[in-house]
Design a protein around this motif. Structure first.
Motif, PDB file in Angstrom:
ATOM      1  N   GLY A  89      17.337  26.854  54.220  1.00 49.13           N
ATOM      2  CA  GLY A  89      17.532  25.680  53.384  1.00 49.13           C
ATOM      3  C   GLY A  89      16.852  25.712  52.038  1.00 49.13           C
ATOM      4  N   LEU A 117       9.650  21.464  53.035  1.00 46.81           N
ATOM      5  CA  LEU A 117      10.810  21.274  53.902  1.00 46.81           C
ATOM      6  C   LEU A 117      10.424  21.382  55.372  1.00 46.81           C
ATOM      7  CD1 LEU A 117      13.833  20.804  54.208  1.00 46.81           C
ATOM      8  CD2 LEU A 117      14.202  23.264  53.884  1.00 46.81           C
ATOM      9  N   LEU A 118       9.544  22.306  55.689  1.00 45.46           N
ATOM     10  CA  LEU A 118       9.063  22.417  57.067  1.00 45.46           C
ATOM     11  C   LEU A 118       8.396  21.122  57.504  1.00 45.46           C
ATOM     12  CD1 LEU A 118       8.536  24.234  59.558  1.00 45.46           C
ATOM     13  CD2 LEU A 118       6.352  24.841  58.505  1.00 45.46           C
ATOM     14  N   TYR A 127       9.012  18.134  56.451  1.00 48.99           N
ATOM     15  CA  TYR A 127      10.032  17.102  56.647  1.00 48.99           C
ATOM     16  C   TYR A 127      10.797  17.325  57.956  1.00 48.99           C
ATOM     17  CZ  TYR A 127      13.590  13.665  55.394  1.00 48.99           C
ATOM     18  OH  TYR A 127      14.410  12.554  55.383  1.00 48.99           O
ATOM     19  N   ARG A 128      11.066  18.576  58.269  1.00 51.96           N
ATOM     20  CA  ARG A 128      11.891  18.881  59.434  1.00 51.96           C
ATOM     21  C   ARG A 128      11.131  18.800  60.755  1.00 51.96           C
ATOM     22  NH1 ARG A 128      14.718  24.503  58.210  1.00 51.96           N
ATOM     23  NH2 ARG A 128      15.591  24.101  60.267  1.00 51.96           N
ATOM     24  N   ARG A 174      11.486  15.982  63.084  1.00 51.90           N
ATOM     25  CA  ARG A 174      12.890  15.699  63.364  1.00 51.90           C
ATOM     26  C   ARG A 174      13.574  16.775  64.204  1.00 51.90           C
ATOM     27  NH1 ARG A 174      11.240  13.831  58.582  1.00 51.90           N
ATOM     28  NH2 ARG A 174      12.011  11.782  57.882  1.00 51.90           N
ATOM     29  N   GLU A 175      12.931  17.945  64.344  1.00 51.85           N
ATOM     30  CA  GLU A 175      13.569  19.068  65.039  1.00 51.85           C
ATOM     31  C   GLU A 175      12.653  19.595  66.141  1.00 51.85           C
ATOM     32  OE1 GLU A 175      15.100  22.053  62.413  1.00 51.85           O
ATOM     33  OE2 GLU A 175      15.798  20.569  60.943  1.00 51.85           O
ATOM     34  N   HIS A 214      16.067  18.632  52.389  1.00 48.18           N
ATOM     35  CA  HIS A 214      16.673  18.447  53.702  1.00 48.18           C
ATOM     36  C   HIS A 214      18.113  17.965  53.573  1.00 48.18           C
ATOM     37  CE1 HIS A 214      17.452  16.352  57.570  1.00 48.18           C
ATOM     38  NE2 HIS A 214      16.830  17.404  58.058  1.00 48.18           N
ATOM     39  N   ASP A 215      18.351  17.016  52.687  1.00 50.41           N
ATOM     40  CA  ASP A 215      19.704  16.499  52.498  1.00 50.41           C
ATOM     41  C   ASP A 215      20.653  17.569  51.959  1.00 50.41           C
ATOM     42  OD1 ASP A 215      18.826  14.044  53.346  1.00 50.41           O
ATOM     43  OD2 ASP A 215      18.629  13.198  51.340  1.00 50.41           O
ATOM     44  N   MET A 274      20.598  20.724  52.797  1.00 49.83           N
ATOM     45  CA  MET A 274      20.767  21.844  53.720  1.00 49.83           C
ATOM     46  C   MET A 274      22.211  22.084  54.152  1.00 49.83           C
ATOM     47  SD  MET A 274      17.357  21.917  56.127  1.00 49.83           S
ATOM     48  CE  MET A 274      17.924  23.399  56.965  1.00 49.83           C
ATOM     49  N   PHE A 306      20.868  27.897  62.713  1.00 47.78           N
ATOM     50  CA  PHE A 306      19.437  27.913  62.367  1.00 47.78           C
ATOM     51  C   PHE A 306      18.918  29.285  62.715  1.00 47.78           C
ATOM     52  CE2 PHE A 306      15.018  27.553  63.325  1.00 47.78           C
ATOM     53  CZ  PHE A 306      14.524  26.503  62.588  1.00 47.78           C
TER      54      PHE A 306
END
Length: 225
Positions: free
Chosen positions: A69, A86-87, A89-90, A93-94, A205-206, A208, A220
């Motif tokens: 991403g 980004l990590l 943020y993710r 959520r992941e 993130h948006d 990606m 992924f």
């Protein structure tokens, strides 16, 4: 090709199911039966891709080391910042990412499977070395030491914030961490050109889905186990 794509999807489904349960219950409390039920695959398919529960744990840890991403930027140092933001943020959520961190900080799991902190250190070291070659960071900066400190501080911010009262936003905290660190390693004329914010993490993130469509990377993908 279709058979290969199905195999990749099946492997991914199994790995995601394992990560979800590892994240919810921990590695030791997770059973193969639970992973089979969650993934809805046959026992033969699971053992074809992952001969043991330990192999699943290693697969989850490996998948968490990724630059997925992150687009090329004019500044190599911005790419490093983007990877880490980004990590952050993710991760909440992941399950793939949060399960990997949970196993890395759990002493028993760490003794069995180690961690991928060295991989993260090597990854960030490479970005810092290229940034130095481009004149973006100060000549006296030790790239490997800086990368190791970034990995250590990032992990510490996540672990400590989970144990504190209140609601902490991880991207905001990591952006604050960068604002403390970057002035000590960055060339003065480069520093104002770096964008470091929780809003950038959300934007990355948006973006990606578009990034994956452009690159053809529909799965992924992390480092190979």
């Amino acid at each position: 090709m279709a058979q290969q794509e199905r195999a990749i999807r099946t492997r991914r489904i199994i790995l995601e199911a394992a990560a979800q349960i590892f994240d919810e219950r921990g590695y030791e409390s997770t059973t193969i039966a639970e992973i089979l039920e969650r993934s809805d695959v046959t026992k033969g398919a699971l053992y074809f891709h992952f001969p043991s529960k330990g192999d699943l744990a290693r697969g989850v840890l490996a998948a968490a080391v990724t630059t997925d991403g992150v687009r090329p930027q004019a500044l190599k140092l911005q790419e490093l910042v983007d990877i880490v933001l980004l990590l952050a943020y993710r991760l909440p959520r992941e399950p793939m990412l949060s399960a990997a961190l949970r196993m890395a900080i759990d002493l028993q799991s760490r003794r069995q499977f180690g961690t991928r902190w060295l991989d993260w250190t090597e990854l960030l070291t490479g970005f810092l070395r290229e940034a130095k070659e481009r004149g973006e960071i100060l000549p006296g900066v030790d790239e490997e030491q800086t990368a190791r400190m970034l990995v250590s501080c990032w992990t510490g911010v996540q672990v400590v914030n989970e144990g504190l009262p209140g609601d902490f936003d991880l991207p905001t905290e990591i952006a604050s961490l960068f604002r403390l660190i970057l002035p000590t390693i960055t060339e003065p004329d480069v520093l104002p050109r770096l964008e470091v914010s929780a809003e950038r993490a959300a934007h990355l993130h948006d973006d990606m889905p578009a990034w994956r469509a452009e690159t053809g990377d529909t799965e992924f993908v992390g480092l190979a186990p």
